[in-house]
Write a protein that holds these residues in place. Structure first.
Motif, mmCIF file in Angstrom:
data_model
loop_
_atom_site.group_PDB
_atom_site.id
_atom_site.type_symbol
_atom_site.label_atom_id
_atom_site.label_comp_id
_atom_site.label_asym_id
_atom_site.label_seq_id
_atom_site.Cartn_x
_atom_site.Cartn_y
_atom_site.Cartn_z
ATOM 1 N N ARG A 1 0.802 -1.230 0.000
ATOM 2 C CA ARG A 1 0.000 0.000 0.000
ATOM 3 C C ARG A 1 0.833 1.277 0.000
ATOM 4 O O ARG A 1 0.301 2.354 -0.301
ATOM 5 C CB ARG A 1 -0.955 -0.020 1.195
ATOM 6 N N PHE A 2 2.123 1.200 0.327
ATOM 7 C CA PHE A 2 2.957 2.404 0.336
ATOM 8 C C PHE A 2 3.707 2.606 -0.976
ATOM 9 O O PHE A 2 3.873 3.739 -1.434
ATOM 10 C CB PHE A 2 3.974 2.350 1.471
ATOM 11 N N LEU A 3 4.202 1.524 -1.591
ATOM 12 C CA LEU A 3 5.099 1.685 -2.732
ATOM 13 C C LEU A 3 4.416 2.005 -4.061
ATOM 14 O O LEU A 3 5.056 2.599 -4.934
ATOM 15 C CB LEU A 3 5.996 0.460 -2.879
ATOM 16 N N PRO A 4 3.145 1.649 -4.310
ATOM 17 C CA PRO A 4 2.536 2.081 -5.577
ATOM 18 C C PRO A 4 2.544 3.597 -5.758
ATOM 19 O O PRO A 4 2.754 4.094 -6.879
ATOM 20 C CB PRO A 4 1.108 1.528 -5.489
ATOM 21 N N ALA A 5 2.323 4.354 -4.694
ATOM 22 C CA ALA A 5 2.350 5.815 -4.805
ATOM 23 C C ALA A 5 3.761 6.316 -5.092
ATOM 24 O O ALA A 5 3.938 7.332 -5.774
ATOM 25 C CB ALA A 5 1.821 6.445 -3.517
ATOM 26 N N VAL A 6 4.769 5.629 -4.573
ATOM 27 C CA VAL A 6 6.158 5.972 -4.895
ATOM 28 C C VAL A 6 6.445 5.650 -6.358
ATOM 29 O O VAL A 6 7.079 6.433 -7.086
ATOM 30 C CB VAL A 6 7.139 5.197 -3.987
ATOM 31 N N ALA A 7 5.945 4.487 -6.825
ATOM 32 C CA ALA A 7 6.181 4.062 -8.197
ATOM 33 C C ALA A 7 5.608 5.053 -9.206
ATOM 34 O O ALA A 7 6.114 5.171 -10.333
ATOM 35 C CB ALA A 7 5.585 2.673 -8.427
ATOM 36 N N GLY A 8 4.570 5.781 -8.810
ATOM 37 C CA GLY A 8 4.014 6.786 -9.705
ATOM 38 C C GLY A 8 4.984 7.905 -10.011
ATOM 39 O O GLY A 8 4.837 8.611 -11.022
ATOM 40 N N LEU A 9 5.980 8.104 -9.152
ATOM 41 C CA LEU A 9 7.001 9.134 -9.371
ATOM 42 C C LEU A 9 8.187 8.617 -10.159
ATOM 43 O O LEU A 9 9.114 9.368 -10.462
ATOM 44 C CB LEU A 9 7.480 9.677 -8.015
ATOM 45 N N ALA A 10 8.194 7.323 -10.468
ATOM 46 C CA ALA A 10 9.294 6.728 -11.230
ATOM 47 C C ALA A 10 9.078 6.946 -12.725
ATOM 48 O O ALA A 10 7.983 7.298 -13.181
ATOM 49 C CB ALA A 10 9.397 5.232 -10.927
ATOM 50 N N LEU B 1 -5.166 6.620 -6.900
ATOM 51 C CA LEU B 1 -3.959 6.980 -7.645
ATOM 52 C C LEU B 1 -4.288 7.346 -9.087
ATOM 53 O O LEU B 1 -3.684 8.267 -9.655
ATOM 54 C CB LEU B 1 -2.951 5.829 -7.589
ATOM 55 N N ARG B 2 -5.233 6.653 -9.680
ATOM 56 C CA ARG B 2 -5.648 7.025 -11.041
ATOM 57 C C ARG B 2 -6.261 8.423 -11.061
ATOM 58 O O ARG B 2 -6.004 9.226 -11.964
ATOM 59 C CB ARG B 2 -6.649 5.992 -11.563
ATOM 60 N N THR B 3 -7.071 8.725 -10.047
ATOM 61 C CA THR B 3 -7.659 10.067 -9.959
ATOM 62 C C THR B 3 -6.581 11.137 -9.871
ATOM 63 O O THR B 3 -6.709 12.227 -10.439
ATOM 64 C CB THR B 3 -8.594 10.153 -8.733
ATOM 65 N N LEU B 4 -5.502 10.832 -9.156
ATOM 66 C CA LEU B 4 -4.413 11.793 -8.973
ATOM 67 C C LEU B 4 -3.512 11.913 -10.199
ATOM 68 O O LEU B 4 -2.668 12.802 -10.257
ATOM 69 C CB LEU B 4 -3.580 11.403 -7.753
ATOM 70 N N GLY B 5 -3.670 10.995 -11.166
ATOM 71 C CA GLY B 5 -2.902 11.111 -12.400
ATOM 72 C C GLY B 5 -2.005 9.949 -12.727
ATOM 73 O O GLY B 5 -1.282 9.992 -13.735
ATOM 74 N N ALA B 6 -2.008 8.888 -11.919
ATOM 75 C CA ALA B 6 -1.161 7.731 -12.189
ATOM 76 C C ALA B 6 -1.812 6.830 -13.227
ATOM 77 O O ALA B 6 -3.036 6.718 -13.292
ATOM 78 C CB ALA B 6 -0.896 6.949 -10.910
ATOM 79 N N ARG B 7 -0.965 6.166 -14.008
ATOM 80 C CA ARG B 7 -1.459 5.169 -14.960
ATOM 81 C C ARG B 7 -1.138 3.791 -14.393
ATOM 82 O O ARG B 7 0.027 3.470 -14.144
ATOM 83 C CB ARG B 7 -0.795 5.353 -16.320
ATOM 84 N N ILE B 8 -2.185 2.992 -14.190
ATOM 85 C CA ILE B 8 -2.018 1.686 -13.557
ATOM 86 C C ILE B 8 -2.790 0.643 -14.345
ATOM 87 O O ILE B 8 -3.990 0.819 -14.605
ATOM 88 C CB ILE B 8 -2.504 1.704 -12.090
ATOM 89 N N ASP B 9 -2.100 -0.423 -14.725
ATOM 90 C CA ASP B 9 -2.761 -1.573 -15.326
ATOM 91 C C ASP B 9 -3.147 -2.525 -14.201
ATOM 92 O O ASP B 9 -2.274 -3.129 -13.563
ATOM 93 C CB ASP B 9 -1.817 -2.299 -16.298
ATOM 94 N N ALA B 10 -4.432 -2.647 -13.933
ATOM 95 C CA ALA B 10 -4.863 -3.486 -12.814
ATOM 96 C C ALA B 10 -6.344 -3.752 -12.925
ATOM 97 O O ALA B 10 -7.082 -3.032 -13.603
ATOM 98 C CB ALA B 10 -4.556 -2.808 -11.485
ATOM 99 N N ASP B 11 -6.777 -4.789 -12.240
ATOM 100 C CA ASP B 11 -8.199 -5.009 -12.021
ATOM 101 C C ASP B 11 -8.534 -4.383 -10.666
ATOM 102 O O ASP B 11 -8.698 -3.195 -10.547
ATOM 103 C CB ASP B 11 -8.520 -6.504 -12.061
ATOM 104 N N ARG C 1 6.370 12.018 -12.716
ATOM 105 C CA ARG C 1 5.622 13.015 -11.966
ATOM 106 C C ARG C 1 4.160 12.582 -11.880
ATOM 107 O O ARG C 1 3.685 11.764 -12.686
ATOM 108 C CB ARG C 1 5.701 14.401 -12.606
ATOM 109 N N ILE C 2 3.469 13.123 -10.895
ATOM 110 C CA ILE C 2 2.022 12.915 -10.752
ATOM 111 C C ILE C 2 1.403 14.270 -10.439
ATOM 112 O O ILE C 2 1.949 15.057 -9.649
ATOM 113 C CB ILE C 2 1.707 11.897 -9.640
ATOM 114 N N ASP C 3 0.261 14.549 -11.049
ATOM 115 C CA ASP C 3 -0.391 15.846 -10.877
ATOM 116 C C ASP C 3 -0.792 16.070 -9.417
ATOM 117 O O ASP C 3 -0.509 17.092 -8.813
ATOM 118 C CB ASP C 3 -1.609 15.939 -11.802
#
Length: 432
Positions: A99-108, A132-142, A154-156
């Motif tokens: 739950r912590f690292l996906p938000a970090v990965a959005g900055l990669a 995270l998608r709402t904030l601007g991250a692109r995630i392939d997931a169900d 970057r993330i908006d």
């Protein structure tokens, strides 16, 4: 010791006289690592917890490009570098990593793939992925693992609404990386109440790292955008890990001291000490550490354990050995409370569970094998009961390695230290 065999919980030979130095808090260790990864400059962790979850956190950050040195058990070093993929993060069963690292990965920059053990695939992740998608991250997931975060550096950021009632980690995961987002983040929780103690720790550590945080509105947390700076963290002992050792003094009598306990802490120490005092103990925080003296007899109590969910099982175990009934209200999930009630009932205790309240009627308990269901909290409770119930065994003591890898040895060493016993038997355990 083969931890795959049932572990015989040791009984006491007399009142305890133990002084222990426990490893640091898993919660603080995990948050310090994440904050170091999204900061500028080096970060050090003194007295961190080396356990499965924190090793997975360090490995996940390394996979994304951070330099994380854990060669010294007592001093870890993190140097942030540009976060980048392709990378693969193994979350194991660690909720903090998940739950912590996906938000970090959005900055990669690049793709970061997440997966873990089969049981982790059932952890609720849809709220975090949606946020995270709402904030601007692109995630392939169900709705959960496996999934891939496709970062572009970057993330908006901005406002987002989330139902975090399944776990406060869903909010913490957004907040810890939020200062690195272009507009920061304003998180609003909607839904059933969320546990607050770990969120308070997140806010406290963010501020210590230099973040501007506003948590004045109920169920709303705002983190301003800005550059955090690496710093030195002194990781406190973990209250949930300390609780069974402190509770042992009530059951066996004598004194147990957890060394190095800070006078000022964000952990709910005061609330736990109040409950231990009601049960019959004499707890204090001194220059030597957190000390509990117990008479070896326990009183039944009525208590609200809000803020103490992680130690509900230990306190229920103590109450099951009391001289009168207890009524404990706990914020633990219903399925956790049901497992706890079933485990104590199987040993002979009188337990009724009604709407988040444990009604405990002490009865003579019998030695048997307690099923932990892989839950370290049930294992801690079983160890406490074993002090007074000969023949009690745990089916899986290895589950305690999640937060305290050396638990069986520490516990056995403490039990062997008793008033009037040989001086060399007293528990003196170095941190780490």
């Amino acid at each position: 010791m083969d931890t795959h065999l049932p572990w015989p919980a040791p009984s006491t030979a007399g009142p305890l006289d133990a002084s222990l130095c426990l490893p640091g808090s898993k919660s603080m260790t995990a948050r310090a690592l994440v904050l170091g990864a999204v900061s500028t400059g080096s970060t050090t962790l003194r007295g961190p917890l080396r356990a499965r979850d924190t090793e997975l956190m360090a490995a996940g950050l390394r996979a994304m490009g951070c330099h994380v040195s854990t060669a010294d058990d007592n001093l870890w070093l993190l140097r942030p570098r540009p976060l980048a993929g392709p990378a693969r993060v193994d979350v194991g069963l660690a909720g903090t990593v998940l739950r912590f690292l996906p938000a970090v990965a959005g900055l990669a920059t690049g793709a970061v793939a997440f997966d873990g053990q089969p049981a982790a695939r059932h952890r609720p992740m849809a709220p975090l992925i949606g946020a995270l998608r709402t904030l601007g991250a692109r995630i392939d997931a169900d709705n959960g693992l496996p999934f891939t975060v496709h970062g572009h550096g970057r993330i908006d950021g901005g406002p987002v609404t989330i139902d975090a009632s399944a776990s406060s980690q869903l909010v913490s995961g957004l907040l810890l990386s939020a200062a690195g987002y272009d507009r920061g983040v304003v998180v609003r929780h909607v839904g059933p109440p969320v546990r607050k103690p770990h969120l308070a720790l997140t806010v406290q550590m963010l501020r210590a790292a230099g973040a501007g945080v506003d948590d004045t509105r109920p169920d709303v947390w705002a983190v301003e955008p800005g550059r955090l700076k690496g710093r030195a963290w002194a990781i406190e002992p973990d209250l949930a890990c300390a609780a069974p050792f402190l509770a042992a003094a009530l059951v066996a009598g004598g004194t147990v001291t957890v060394q190095g306990w800070p006078v000022a802490t964000g952990q709910p120490t005061r609330h736990l000490l109040d409950v231990l005092r009601q049960l019959g103990g004499e707890p204090t925080v001194t220059s030597s550490g957190l000390v509990v003296r117990g008479p070896g007899t326990v009183r039944g109590i009525t208590a609200d354990l809000t803020g103490l969910a992680d130690v509900t099982a230990v306190l229920a175990a103590v109450a099951a050995l009391a001289g009168s009934p207890s009524r404990l209200r706990s914020p633990e999930p219903p399925e956790h409370l049901a497992r706890l009630a079933a485990a104590l009932t199987a040993l002979g205790a009188g337990i009724t569970l009604e709407g988040g309240v444990l009604h405990i009627r002490p009865r003579p308990l019998r030695g048997a094998t307690l099923r932990t269901h892989g839950d370290r909290r049930l294992a801690h409770a079983g160890a406490v009961l074993g002090l007074a119930v000969p023949g009690l065994r745990l089916d899986d003591v290895a589950c305690t390695a999640k937060t305290l890898p050396d638990f069986p040895r520490l516990w056995s060493t403490m039990v062997s230290s008793y008033e009037g016993g040989p001086a060399e038997s007293q528990a003196r355990v170095r941190r780490g």
